[in-house]
Design a protein around this motif. Sequence first.
Motif, PDB file in Angstrom:
ATOM      1  N   LEU A 239       0.825  -1.197   0.000  1.00 32.14           N
ATOM      2  CA  LEU A 239       0.000   0.000   0.000  1.00 32.14           C
ATOM      3  C   LEU A 239       0.862   1.252   0.000  1.00 32.14           C
ATOM      4  N   THR A 240       0.304   2.331  -0.490  1.00 35.95           N
ATOM      5  CA  THR A 240       0.951   3.637  -0.461  1.00 35.95           C
ATOM      6  C   THR A 240       0.098   4.578   0.370  1.00 35.95           C
ATOM      7  N   GLY A 241       0.739   5.257   1.308  1.00 35.36           N
ATOM      8  CA  GLY A 241       0.007   6.200   2.136  1.00 35.36           C
ATOM      9  C   GLY A 241       0.668   6.361   3.489  1.00 35.36           C
ATOM     10  N   PRO A 242       0.150   7.247   4.312  1.00 31.64           N
ATOM     11  CA  PRO A 242       0.712   7.436   5.651  1.00 31.64           C
ATOM     12  C   PRO A 242       0.410   6.252   6.548  1.00 31.64           C
ATOM     13  N   ASP A 243       1.290   6.036   7.523  1.00 33.77           N
ATOM     14  CA  ASP A 243       1.111   4.978   8.524  1.00 33.77           C
ATOM     15  C   ASP A 243       0.941   3.617   7.867  1.00 33.77           C
ATOM     16  N   VAL A 244       1.812   3.313   6.890  1.00 36.87           N
ATOM     17  CA  VAL A 244       1.827   2.024   6.201  1.00 36.87           C
ATOM     18  C   VAL A 244       3.176   1.367   6.404  1.00 36.87           C
TER      19      VAL A 244
END
Length: 297
Positions: A239-244
């Motif tokens: 996944l791509t994104g914050p808190d990953v």
Amino acid sequence: MRGSLFRIYAVGLSALALTFLASTTASADQPAPVQGSSDVDVIPPPPGANNWSCQPSAAHPRPIVLAHGTFENQLDNWFAMSPRLVAAGYCVYSLDFGRGLAGTVSGIGPMRASAQEISDFVDRVLAATGAQQVDIVGHSQGGVLPRYYLKYLGGTPKVHTLVGLAPDNHGTTWGLLGLPITLVPPATDVVCPSCTEQLPTSEFFTQLNSGGDTQPGVSYTVVASKFDEFATPYTTGFLTGPDVDNITLQDVCPGDLSEHMAMTSDPVTIQLVLNALDPEHKAPVPCGLGVGSAQTK
């Protein structure tokens, strides 16, 4: 050796699935799969799960919901993971969704309907435990459906952490199953709607991944294996994104041969799950003999 045995099991499972596809479409008199409610356990829950009197502790205030994969059920998917989570002090709950084959095989129904089943089950868990949020651990399709629940069914405020084990977050070419499923979409749509919905170009994934992979306020961990033969390519899960936190199993333990089916019973993966659920108290990952010292991830 364990990885090889599980790969043999995976091949056998794929052959069984294809045989069923062929036999079902051979006769117009055979009924369509029966989709059931998760309120009734046709297959019993895994050891330790679904103790509806369990009360979350201060150390582990969020109950765990386990979501199985395609062609699986709550027992065969979580027979090893569930008791480890219970032993660690969690209240653990599991369900079957998207049922077919008289309830013995699940995860084959339409994915949006299965996501709604997960939504209903989470509400039931929250009501029983009095908790404000749950953590979800999902395998394969079970790691994808919670993302639909978060984005479209109001699940974001109810979920703190989502751990996906070999999820096909951006669709799968289906590895061993790819050729038959790609060639026979009409038959597959009838018997296993989720099989075609998990193709990379499906409308389901176009909708799910529009506007980004993650939802604010939710912590995501993905564990993938280079030896995955069903969620292919294995990087589809990342996944791509914050808190990953995207983890390749072999980057943690190079000698771990666990593939798609073996991951949920693999001691390395189980410890990675425990660490993701309680990152403030991470324990070393047991890479095993001949691989090197244990690592903390």
